[in-house]
Design an enzyme around this catalytic site. Structure first.
Site, PDB file in Angstrom:
ATOM      1  CE  LYS A 111      -4.346  -1.587   2.029  1.00 16.19           C
ATOM      2  NZ  LYS A 111      -5.301  -1.417   3.131  1.00 16.19           N
ATOM      3  CE  LYS A 195      -6.067  -8.428  -2.103  1.00 13.34           C
ATOM      4  NZ  LYS A 195      -5.869  -7.950  -0.732  1.00 13.34           N
ATOM      5  CE  LYS A 198     -13.743  -3.136   0.157  1.00 11.22           C
ATOM      6  NZ  LYS A 198     -13.488  -2.846   1.582  1.00 11.22           N
TER       7      LYS A 198
HETATM    8  P1  AMP Z   1     -11.237  -5.359   3.131  1.00  8.03           P
HETATM    9  O1  AMP Z   1     -12.075  -5.033   1.960  1.00  8.03           O
HETATM   10  O2  AMP Z   1      -9.795  -5.230   2.850  1.00  8.03           O
HETATM   11  O3  AMP Z   1     -11.669  -4.665   4.381  1.00  8.03           O
HETATM   12  O4  AMP Z   1     -11.462  -6.912   3.383  1.00  8.03           O
HETATM   13  C1  AMP Z   1     -12.579  -7.434   4.073  1.00  8.03           C
HETATM   14  C2  AMP Z   1     -12.524  -8.947   4.098  1.00  8.03           C
HETATM   15  O5  AMP Z   1     -12.599  -9.486   2.775  1.00  8.03           O
HETATM   16  C3  AMP Z   1     -11.238  -9.524   4.700  1.00  8.03           C
HETATM   17  O6  AMP Z   1     -11.554 -10.660   5.482  1.00  8.03           O
HETATM   18  C4  AMP Z   1     -10.432  -9.919   3.488  1.00  8.03           C
HETATM   19  O7  AMP Z   1      -9.530 -10.975   3.752  1.00  8.03           O
HETATM   20  C5  AMP Z   1     -11.517 -10.369   2.542  1.00  8.03           C
HETATM   21  N1  AMP Z   1     -11.085 -10.221   1.127  1.00  8.03           N
HETATM   22  C6  AMP Z   1     -10.772  -9.069   0.485  1.00  8.03           C
HETATM   23  N2  AMP Z   1     -10.420  -9.313  -0.801  1.00  8.03           N
HETATM   24  C7  AMP Z   1     -10.534 -10.658  -0.968  1.00  8.03           C
HETATM   25  C8  AMP Z   1     -10.311 -11.544  -2.087  1.00  8.03           C
HETATM   26  N3  AMP Z   1      -9.927 -11.088  -3.286  1.00  8.03           N
HETATM   27  N4  AMP Z   1     -10.504 -12.878  -1.892  1.00  8.03           N
HETATM   28  C9  AMP Z   1     -10.919 -13.359  -0.681  1.00  8.03           C
HETATM   29  N5  AMP Z   1     -11.133 -12.578   0.393  1.00  8.03           N
HETATM   30  C10 AMP Z   1     -10.954 -11.241   0.265  1.00  8.03           C
END
Ligand code: AMP
Ligand code: TRP
Length: 333
Positions: A111, A195, A198
């Site tokens: 990041k 991956k 967002k």
């Molecule tokens: P975040 O959007 O970073 O707050 O992530 C929220 C949750 O979604 C966390 O548990 C992440 O590990 C999961 N997550 C985010 N992106 C992915 C992805 N591409 N595949 C699987 N899990 C994800």
């Protein structure tokens, strides 16, 4: 006693990776555990943001939790900043976290990018706040996607360091990650080695939880693939990241396994498989999108859920913070 804690950042839109890697598992786990689900709005301040959009996103993530099937009566659902203990425990943990531990965090390196000197302290300290989120409630289990594994190991290290320093062996439980289901790391639809995220600039790289049926179908149709038909075994997917990703998404959405999906679709061309996948995705995600939309118009209802959740979370947090203050040697009246 077992207790779950997990959270998502209200940054941009939630996508299929968030759903399959985390939210879908939470819905299942809420029947087995006492569970606390948080909208981690303080974490969202670590990247560029617009205040009005952030406020809206906090409600949108709340709506997504409820629309996906989290019961806000049975579980505690709230936004992080409404409970002051998160920021307080963050500071106490910051005083027990060696810089060397933080320097290893790969997500910070990604990041912060090339301009590490300009990265803000909050982004660097992000995993310390995450440890505080979990341990403020003495949570024992944390269901997350695979990308959070390193942060959870740090949370265990920080909890252990606190327990050792104050000679209070079992004060904080060391939380177990729960990385569950077929799709623990959903990949970009444009590049099977990246991956789903967002922050990818291409909206075609991800399926957002609010996408309509036509958009979902179009994104799946345009998803990158290779020219070979679907193989018979999971091993044959190994060098085919895009094919593997689509089969994995199918398996997770269908509550099945990659091998069962291949048993059914081996030999199919991607055109046919993609249209089956689009139908499945629309059938599973469509009702969530519709319910999210309905809830977003019920602002008072969402705010009521968050307020009630914050009261319940606050009561647990206050008790832990009282104990922590006594342990570390702060006065309270
Ligand atoms: P975040 O959007 O970073 O707050 O992530 C929220 C949750 O979604 C966390 O548990 C992440 O590990 C999961 N997550 C985010 N992106 C992915 C992805 N591409 N595949 C699987 N899990 C994800
Ligand atoms: N860092 C997590 C993510 O980006 C979000 C998060 C913050 C979290 N605090 C947490 C997840 C506590 C689980 C438990 O996905």
């Amino acid at each position: 006693m077992n207790r779950i804690f997990s959270g998502m950042q209200p940054t941009r839109q939630l996508h299929l990776g968030n759903y399959l890697g985390a939210l879908k598992n939470w819905v299942r786990l809420q029947d087995q555990f006492e569970a606390i689900f948080c909208v981690v709005d303080l974490h969202a301040l670590t990247i560029d943001h617009d205040p009005e959009t952030l406020r809206n996103n906090i409600r949108a993530v709340t709506a997504a939790y409820v629309a996906a099937g989290i019961d806000p009566e049975k579980n505690i659902l709230f936004n992080q900043s409404a409970v002051p203990g998160h920021a307080e425990l963050n500071w106490i943990f910051a005083c027990h976290t060696p810089l060397g531990w933080l320097n290893r965090m790969t997500q910070f390196k990604e990041k912060a990018g090339k301009h590490r000197e300009n990265a803000v302290l909050g982004l660097y300290a992000y995993p310390v706040l995450m440890a505080a989120d979990i341990l403020l409630y003495k949570a024992t289990h944390v269901p997350v996607g695979e990308d959070q594994k390193q942060h959870l190991e740090l949370a265990r290290d920080i909890g252990g360091a606190f327990n050792r320093y104050y000679k209070r062996d079992d004060f904080f439980p060391l939380p177990e990650p729960q990385i569950l289901g077929e799709a623990t790391r959903v990949m970009s639809l444009r590049d099977g080695t990246k991956k789903m995220s967002k922050s990818d600039e291409s909206d075609y790289s991800r399926i957002n939880l609010t996408d309509d049926a036509d958009t979902i179908a179009l994104k799946i149709r345009k998803a990158k693939t290779d020219p070979e038909p679907l193989p018979e075994t999971v091993e044959e997917l190994e060098k085919r990241p895009e094919a593997d990703n689509l089969v994995t998404i199918y398996a997770a959405l269908a509550d099945s396994s990659r091998s069962a999906v291949l048993a059914e679709h081996a030999g199919s061309q991607f055109s046919g498989f993609k249209s089956a996948l689009a139908d499945l995705a629309v059938a599973k995600l469509g009702p969530i999108a519709a319910e999210m939309k309905r809830l977003m118009d019920e602002r008072t209802e969402l705010d009521r859920i968050l307020q009630r959740g914050a009261e319940r979370a606050g009561a647990i947090a206050e008790k832990t913070m009282g104990e922590v203050k006594d342990i570390v040697g702060l006065l309270r009246y």
